[in-house]
Design a protein around this motif. Structure first.
Motif, PDB file in Angstrom:
ATOM      1  N   HIS A 183       0.823  -1.214   0.000  1.00  0.00           N
ATOM      2  CA  HIS A 183       0.000   0.000   0.000  1.00  0.00           C
ATOM      3  C   HIS A 183       0.860   1.268   0.000  1.00  0.00           C
ATOM      4  O   HIS A 183       0.701   2.126  -0.893  1.00  0.00           O
ATOM      5  CB  HIS A 183      -0.961  -0.013   1.193  1.00  0.00           C
ATOM      6  CG  HIS A 183      -2.005   1.063   1.123  1.00  0.00           C
ATOM      7  ND1 HIS A 183      -3.255   0.851   0.588  1.00  0.00           N
ATOM      8  CD2 HIS A 183      -1.973   2.369   1.502  1.00  0.00           C
ATOM      9  CE1 HIS A 183      -3.950   1.979   0.645  1.00  0.00           C
ATOM     10  NE2 HIS A 183      -3.196   2.912   1.194  1.00  0.00           N
ATOM     11  N   PRO A 184       1.799   1.437   0.945  1.00  0.00           N
ATOM     12  CA  PRO A 184       2.658   2.635   0.881  1.00  0.00           C
ATOM     13  C   PRO A 184       3.595   2.633  -0.323  1.00  0.00           C
ATOM     14  O   PRO A 184       3.950   3.700  -0.845  1.00  0.00           O
ATOM     15  CB  PRO A 184       3.437   2.588   2.203  1.00  0.00           C
ATOM     16  CG  PRO A 184       3.385   1.173   2.644  1.00  0.00           C
ATOM     17  CD  PRO A 184       2.062   0.650   2.169  1.00  0.00           C
TER      18      PRO A 184
ATOM     19  N   GLN B 299       2.824   1.611  -3.282  1.00  0.00           N
ATOM     20  CA  GLN B 299       2.014   2.156  -4.376  1.00  0.00           C
ATOM     21  C   GLN B 299       1.934   3.681  -4.286  1.00  0.00           C
ATOM     22  O   GLN B 299       2.054   4.385  -5.290  1.00  0.00           O
ATOM     23  CB  GLN B 299       0.598   1.578  -4.327  1.00  0.00           C
ATOM     24  CG  GLN B 299       0.466   0.164  -4.805  1.00  0.00           C
ATOM     25  CD  GLN B 299      -0.986  -0.213  -4.953  1.00  0.00           C
ATOM     26  OE1 GLN B 299      -1.697   0.308  -5.817  1.00  0.00           O
ATOM     27  NE2 GLN B 299      -1.449  -1.121  -4.101  1.00  0.00           N
ATOM     28  N   TRP B 300       1.703   4.161  -3.083  1.00  0.00           N
ATOM     29  CA  TRP B 300       1.600   5.612  -2.883  1.00  0.00           C
ATOM     30  C   TRP B 300       2.883   6.293  -3.337  1.00  0.00           C
ATOM     31  O   TRP B 300       2.851   7.304  -4.048  1.00  0.00           O
ATOM     32  CB  TRP B 300       1.325   5.904  -1.414  1.00  0.00           C
ATOM     33  CG  TRP B 300       1.090   7.359  -1.122  1.00  0.00           C
ATOM     34  CD1 TRP B 300      -0.105   8.029  -1.168  1.00  0.00           C
ATOM     35  CD2 TRP B 300       2.084   8.323  -0.739  1.00  0.00           C
ATOM     36  NE1 TRP B 300       0.072   9.347  -0.845  1.00  0.00           N
ATOM     37  CE2 TRP B 300       1.404   9.566  -0.578  1.00  0.00           C
ATOM     38  CE3 TRP B 300       3.450   8.271  -0.520  1.00  0.00           C
ATOM     39  CZ2 TRP B 300       2.080  10.732  -0.218  1.00  0.00           C
ATOM     40  CZ3 TRP B 300       4.121   9.429  -0.163  1.00  0.00           C
ATOM     41  CH2 TRP B 300       3.434  10.642  -0.009  1.00  0.00           C
TER      42      TRP B 300
ATOM     43  N   LYS C 256       3.318   8.998  -6.427  1.00  0.00           N
ATOM     44  CA  LYS C 256       3.782  10.345  -6.123  1.00  0.00           C
ATOM     45  C   LYS C 256       5.155  10.650  -6.733  1.00  0.00           C
ATOM     46  O   LYS C 256       5.415  11.779  -7.163  1.00  0.00           O
ATOM     47  CB  LYS C 256       3.850  10.551  -4.604  1.00  0.00           C
ATOM     48  CG  LYS C 256       2.507  10.453  -3.900  1.00  0.00           C
ATOM     49  CD  LYS C 256       1.542  11.515  -4.394  1.00  0.00           C
ATOM     50  CE  LYS C 256       0.203  11.410  -3.653  1.00  0.00           C
ATOM     51  NZ  LYS C 256      -0.776  12.424  -4.135  1.00  0.00           N
TER      52      LYS C 256
ATOM     53  N   HIS D 199       4.074   3.141 -10.835  1.00  0.00           N
ATOM     54  CA  HIS D 199       2.967   2.465 -10.147  1.00  0.00           C
ATOM     55  C   HIS D 199       2.707   1.099 -10.762  1.00  0.00           C
ATOM     56  O   HIS D 199       2.477   0.112 -10.050  1.00  0.00           O
ATOM     57  CB  HIS D 199       1.711   3.334 -10.206  1.00  0.00           C
ATOM     58  CG  HIS D 199       0.564   2.766  -9.439  1.00  0.00           C
ATOM     59  ND1 HIS D 199      -0.709   2.696  -9.960  1.00  0.00           N
ATOM     60  CD2 HIS D 199       0.485   2.211  -8.189  1.00  0.00           C
ATOM     61  CE1 HIS D 199      -1.522   2.139  -9.062  1.00  0.00           C
ATOM     62  NE2 HIS D 199      -0.825   1.842  -7.988  1.00  0.00           N
TER      63      HIS D 199
ATOM     64  N   PHE E  59      -6.570   1.174  -3.314  1.00  0.00           N
ATOM     65  CA  PHE E  59      -5.682   2.217  -3.840  1.00  0.00           C
ATOM     66  C   PHE E  59      -5.407   1.978  -5.318  1.00  0.00           C
ATOM     67  O   PHE E  59      -5.459   2.905  -6.140  1.00  0.00           O
ATOM     68  CB  PHE E  59      -4.372   2.237  -3.058  1.00  0.00           C
ATOM     69  CG  PHE E  59      -3.464   3.385  -3.431  1.00  0.00           C
ATOM     70  CD1 PHE E  59      -3.509   4.571  -2.712  1.00  0.00           C
ATOM     71  CD2 PHE E  59      -2.593   3.287  -4.500  1.00  0.00           C
ATOM     72  CE1 PHE E  59      -2.682   5.642  -3.059  1.00  0.00           C
ATOM     73  CE2 PHE E  59      -1.768   4.342  -4.860  1.00  0.00           C
ATOM     74  CZ  PHE E  59      -1.814   5.522  -4.132  1.00  0.00           C
TER      75      PHE E  59
ATOM     76  N   HIS F 207      -6.335   4.487  -8.442  1.00  0.00           N
ATOM     77  CA  HIS F 207      -5.225   5.212  -9.057  1.00  0.00           C
ATOM     78  C   HIS F 207      -4.570   4.485 -10.222  1.00  0.00           C
ATOM     79  O   HIS F 207      -3.642   5.032 -10.832  1.00  0.00           O
ATOM     80  CB  HIS F 207      -4.154   5.514  -8.000  1.00  0.00           C
ATOM     81  CG  HIS F 207      -4.637   6.365  -6.875  1.00  0.00           C
ATOM     82  ND1 HIS F 207      -4.720   7.738  -6.961  1.00  0.00           N
ATOM     83  CD2 HIS F 207      -5.092   6.041  -5.625  1.00  0.00           C
ATOM     84  CE1 HIS F 207      -5.179   8.228  -5.816  1.00  0.00           C
ATOM     85  NE2 HIS F 207      -5.415   7.219  -4.992  1.00  0.00           N
TER      86      HIS F 207
END
Length: 247
Positions: A28-29, A31-32, A36, A43, A120, A124
């Motif tokens: 999860h992080p 991917q973030w 970003k 991604h 997520f 995204h």
């Protein structure tokens, strides 16, 4: 032998869910950060790695998987991948094996929140979330999605059965979603896909999991949509998808 496997499935399922949950939480992080820092391309790399890890989690259940494809799929053309649906693991199977074609999924809107990594990615990653009970939302969303995959040479993945089969037996195909994609991505090559045995992972429910299985994904002969009328095309697609389903 069935009773013995059922007994072993309990501890193996605990191990599986531990690795499965950790994979979702860890990615999860990641991917973030991918979104970003590196944008859509980074991604996608993170998502590909996540799907591989999710499949590897199945080894805790003594589950193996294999892929079969006798057909060369075009690299620079959008695809409409049409598959039967047996479990949630159909998604990483398709995502990993056909990753070069940048598969994007049609998912129910409820999955867009509440699940680490999964939600997520759906929000995204270029996928589309639809409310199956609300045609005013779902039809425009699917139309926009079809144009999106056509313009970017992505691949749309659709499970026309709607919900997964709980015994492997194919359900009727709902034609609406397919027809919308045909209309809005007319140049896309249609790729039927058959998945076998993933339903057996959940034959006891979510716990314990099925063990000692062999999951398969087979790419069937692609179809040029312009060569057929709409109804005939739908029948050919379904025939090819279900042709290799093993009960």
């Amino acid at each position: 032998m069935g009773a013995i496997k059922r007994i072993f499935s309990y501890p193996l399922s605990i191990i599986f869910y531990l690795f499965f949950g950790l994979t979702l939480v860890i990615f999860h992080p990641l991917q973030w950060l991918g979104v970003k820092i590196g944008g859509a391309k980074t991604h996608r790399i993170v998502i590909n790695l996540m799907n591989l890890c999710l499949l590897r989690c199945l080894h805790a259940l003594a589950v193996t998987f294999s892929f079969k494809n006798k057909h060369k799929l075009p690299a620079n053309r959008s695809l409409i991948i049409v598959s039967n649906h047996q479990s949630m693991f159909d998604i990483p199977l398709i995502s990993w094996y056909l990753r070069k074609h940048k598969p994007k999924f049609i998912s129910k809107i409820e999955l867009g929140k509440g699940m680490p990594s999964v939600s997520f990615n759906l929000r995204h990653g270029g996928h589309v979330l639809i409310d199956r009970k609300n045609p005013k939302q779902s039809i425009p969303a699917l139309s926009k999605f079809g144009k999106f995959i056509s313009e970017n040479n992505f691949s749309a993945v659709i499970f026309p059965e709607g919900t997964r089969s709980r015994n492997g037996e194919p359900k009727e195909f709902a034609p609406t979603g397919l027809k919308i994609l045909f209309k809005n991505a007319p140049e896309a090559l249609i790729v039927p896909v058959t998945i076998n045995n993933s339903w057996k992972l959940l034959k006891y429910g979510n716990f314990p999991m099925g063990i000692g299985l062999h999951l398969t994904l087979e790419v069937q002969e692609p179809i040029e949509p312009k060569e057929f009328e709409s109804q005939e095309l739908l029948e050919i697609i379904r025939d090819r998808v279900i042709s290799s389903i093993k009960m």
